[in-house]
Design an enzyme around this catalytic site. Structure first.
Site, mmCIF file in Angstrom:
data_model
loop_
_atom_site.group_PDB
_atom_site.id
_atom_site.type_symbol
_atom_site.label_atom_id
_atom_site.label_comp_id
_atom_site.label_asym_id
_atom_site.label_seq_id
_atom_site.Cartn_x
_atom_site.Cartn_y
_atom_site.Cartn_z
ATOM 1 C CG ASN A 88 -1.539 1.207 1.547
ATOM 2 O OD1 ASN A 88 -2.579 1.834 0.733
ATOM 3 N ND2 ASN A 88 -1.137 1.977 2.444
ATOM 4 C CE1 TYR A 153 0.004 7.827 -6.625
ATOM 5 C CE2 TYR A 153 -2.043 8.492 -8.078
ATOM 6 C CZ TYR A 153 -1.487 8.093 -6.735
ATOM 7 O OH TYR A 153 -2.164 7.260 -6.043
ATOM 8 C CE LYS A 157 -0.454 4.116 -6.888
ATOM 9 N NZ LYS A 157 -0.258 3.404 -5.534
HETATM 10 P P1 NAD Z 1 -0.461 8.730 2.968
HETATM 11 O O1 NAD Z 1 0.589 9.683 2.356
HETATM 12 O O2 NAD Z 1 -1.439 9.146 3.942
HETATM 13 O O3 NAD Z 1 0.309 7.440 3.298
HETATM 14 C C1 NAD Z 1 1.485 6.873 2.698
HETATM 15 C C2 NAD Z 1 2.031 5.616 3.460
HETATM 16 O O4 NAD Z 1 3.127 5.283 2.507
HETATM 17 C C3 NAD Z 1 2.668 6.321 4.871
HETATM 18 O O5 NAD Z 1 2.439 4.987 5.824
HETATM 19 C C4 NAD Z 1 3.915 6.059 4.605
HETATM 20 O O6 NAD Z 1 4.835 5.649 5.646
HETATM 21 C C5 NAD Z 1 4.039 5.045 3.439
HETATM 22 N N1 NAD Z 1 5.416 5.496 2.598
HETATM 23 C C6 NAD Z 1 5.679 6.615 1.652
HETATM 24 N N2 NAD Z 1 6.770 6.685 1.220
HETATM 25 C C7 NAD Z 1 7.387 5.513 1.758
HETATM 26 C C8 NAD Z 1 8.692 4.989 1.462
HETATM 27 N N3 NAD Z 1 9.624 5.769 0.758
HETATM 28 N N4 NAD Z 1 9.019 3.849 2.139
HETATM 29 C C9 NAD Z 1 8.293 3.368 2.900
HETATM 30 N N5 NAD Z 1 6.828 3.607 3.193
HETATM 31 C C10 NAD Z 1 6.569 4.753 2.512
HETATM 32 O O7 NAD Z 1 -1.235 8.073 1.742
HETATM 33 P P2 NAD Z 1 -2.720 7.481 1.459
HETATM 34 O O8 NAD Z 1 -3.356 8.366 0.663
HETATM 35 O O9 NAD Z 1 -2.822 6.749 2.630
HETATM 36 O O10 NAD Z 1 -1.907 6.361 0.291
HETATM 37 C C11 NAD Z 1 -1.789 5.230 0.224
HETATM 38 C C12 NAD Z 1 -1.894 4.311 -0.870
HETATM 39 O O11 NAD Z 1 -3.209 4.823 -1.596
HETATM 40 C C13 NAD Z 1 -0.817 4.855 -2.023
HETATM 41 O O12 NAD Z 1 -0.494 3.723 -2.810
HETATM 42 C C14 NAD Z 1 -1.577 5.770 -2.857
HETATM 43 O O13 NAD Z 1 -1.050 5.943 -4.295
HETATM 44 C C15 NAD Z 1 -2.864 5.289 -3.106
HETATM 45 N N6 NAD Z 1 -4.031 6.242 -3.294
HETATM 46 C C16 NAD Z 1 -4.445 7.056 -2.620
HETATM 47 C C17 NAD Z 1 -5.444 8.004 -2.914
HETATM 48 C C18 NAD Z 1 -6.043 9.092 -2.143
HETATM 49 O O14 NAD Z 1 -6.687 10.015 -2.626
HETATM 50 N N7 NAD Z 1 -5.475 9.326 -0.800
HETATM 51 C C19 NAD Z 1 -6.200 7.605 -4.237
HETATM 52 C C20 NAD Z 1 -5.806 6.568 -5.128
HETATM 53 C C21 NAD Z 1 -4.720 5.848 -4.391
#
Ligand code: NAD
Length: 245
Positions: A88, A153, A157
Site C-alpha cells: 500500500n 503517478y 499505478k
Molecule cells: P499517505 O501519505 O497518508 O500514506 C502513505 C503511506 O506510505 C505512509 O504510511 C508512508 O509511511 C508510506 N510511505 C511513503 N513513502 C514511503 C517510502 N519511501 N518507504 C516506505 N513507506 C513509505 O497516503 P494514502 O493516501 O493513505 O496512500 C496510500 C496508498 O493509496 C498509496 O499507494 C496511494 O497511491 C494510494 N491512493 C491514494 C489515494 C488518495 O486519494 N488518498 C487515491 C488513490 C490511491
C-alpha cells in the site's frame, strides 16, 4: 473475517494503510505494519494501542531487497507464516512534465512499483510453502484514465495493475490470489497536500458526490483479503464513488 490470519501492510502508519490495519485487527487478524520511519511506526503503534489494538511494526527500506528479506525472515520466525500482504505504501506527483525531473520520475517508480515487486518477491516463497495466500496492491482510479499532471503517478499505478494481473495468473496454481484496490480521491494526508483548485472540480465528477473515506477503502481490502472473495483474482476493484464512469 480474518481469524487466524497474519497480515503485513506497507504504508500502515497513516491514511488508507492505517485504517486497513484497524479494520483487519477488528476482524481478528494478526497485523504487522510497515512505515518509512521508526518514529512514525512507533507513533502508529501507540495510537492503535490507545484503541486497544496490538500490532507490531517495522521500517525496512522498501527499495532494498535484502533489507526486506531480513525483515520477512524475522516475521516468519515469530508468526510462522504470512497469509496476506498489502502493498500500500506510495507517493503521488502533480508537477507538469517540464518541471518533473528524471530523479522525480525514478523516485516515484522506486516506491510505487519497485517496492511492490520487492515485497512480493520476498513473500511469495513463504506463501507457496503455506499452500496459499493473498496479495493485494493499492492502485488508483488514475490507473484507468491517467491524470493531467504528475505523469509518474498514473504510470506507476498502471504498472501496479500489470503486476496484479500478471502475478494473479502466475500464482493461481499455488492458491495465491492477487488483486488490487483502485481508490478514488480519498481523505488522507496525500490529498490534503493537493491544491483546492485541483480537488473541488474533482468532487463534481464523483457520482456519489463525496470524497472517499479511508474506511471505504479498508473495507474493500477486507473483502479481498477474506475468504468471501475466494473466487476473485486478477481484479482491480474500483472504490471511487463511480468517478471512473
Ligand atoms: P499517505 O501519505 O497518508 O500514506 C502513505 C503511506 O506510505 C505512509 O504510511 C508512508 O509511511 C508510506 N510511505 C511513503 N513513502 C514511503 C517510502 N519511501 N518507504 C516506505 N513507506 C513509505 O497516503 P494514502 O493516501 O493513505 O496512500 C496510500 C496508498 O493509496 C498509496 O499507494 C496511494 O497511491 C494510494 N491512493 C491514494 C489515494 C488518495 O486519494 N488518498 C487515491 C488513490 C490511491
Amino acid at each position: 473475517m480474518l481469524e487466524g490470519k497474519v497480515a503485513v501492510i506497507t504504508g500502515g502508519t497513516r491514511g488508507i494503510g492505517f485504517e486497513t490495519v484497524k479494520v483487519f485487527k477488528e476482524n481478528h487478524a494478526k497485523v504487522i505494519l510497515f512505515g518509512s520511519k521508526k518514529e512514525s511506526v512507533e507513533k502508529a503503534i501507540l495510537l492503535l494501542k490507545e484503541e486497544g489494538l496490538e500490532v507490531e511494526g517495522y521500517c525496512p527500506n522498501l527499495s532494498d531487497y535484502e533489507d526486506i528479506e531480513k525483515t520477512m525472515a524475522e516475521i516468519i520466525k515469530k508468526y510462522k507464516k504470512i497469509d496476506i500482504l498489502i502493498n500500500n505504501a506510495g507517493i503521488s506527483a502533480n508537477k507538469k512534465i517540464e518541471e518533473t525531473t528524471v530523479e522525480d520520475f525514478e523516485k516515484i517508480m522506486k516506491i510505487n512499483v519497485n517496492a511492490v515487486f520487492n515485497m512480493t518477491k520476498a513473500v511469495v516463497p513463504y506463501m507457496k510453502k503455506n499452500n496459499g495466500g493473498v496479495i493485494l496492491n493499492t492502485s488508483s482510479m488514475v490507473s484507468i484514465y491517467g491524470q493531467p499532471a504528475g505523469v509518474g503517478y498514473p504510470a506507476s499505478k498502471f504498472a501496479v495493475n500489470g503486476i496484479t494481473k500478471s502475478l494473479a495468473r502466475e500464482l493461481a496454481p499455488f492458491n495465491i490470489r492477487v488483486n488490487a484496490v483502485a481508490p478514488g480521491i480519498t481523505k488522507t494526508d496525500m490529498v490534503a497536500s493537493l491544491p483546492k483548485e485541483q480537488i473541488e472540480p474533482l468532487i463534481k465528477t464523483i457520482p456519489l458526490g463525496r470524497i472517499g473515506e479511508t474506511r471505504d477503502i479498508a473495507n474493500a481490502f477486507l473483502f479481498l483479503a477474506s475468504d468471501m472473495s475466494s473466487y476473485v483474482t486478477g481484479n482491480i476493484l474500483s472504490v471511487d464513488g463511480g468517478a471512473r464512469s
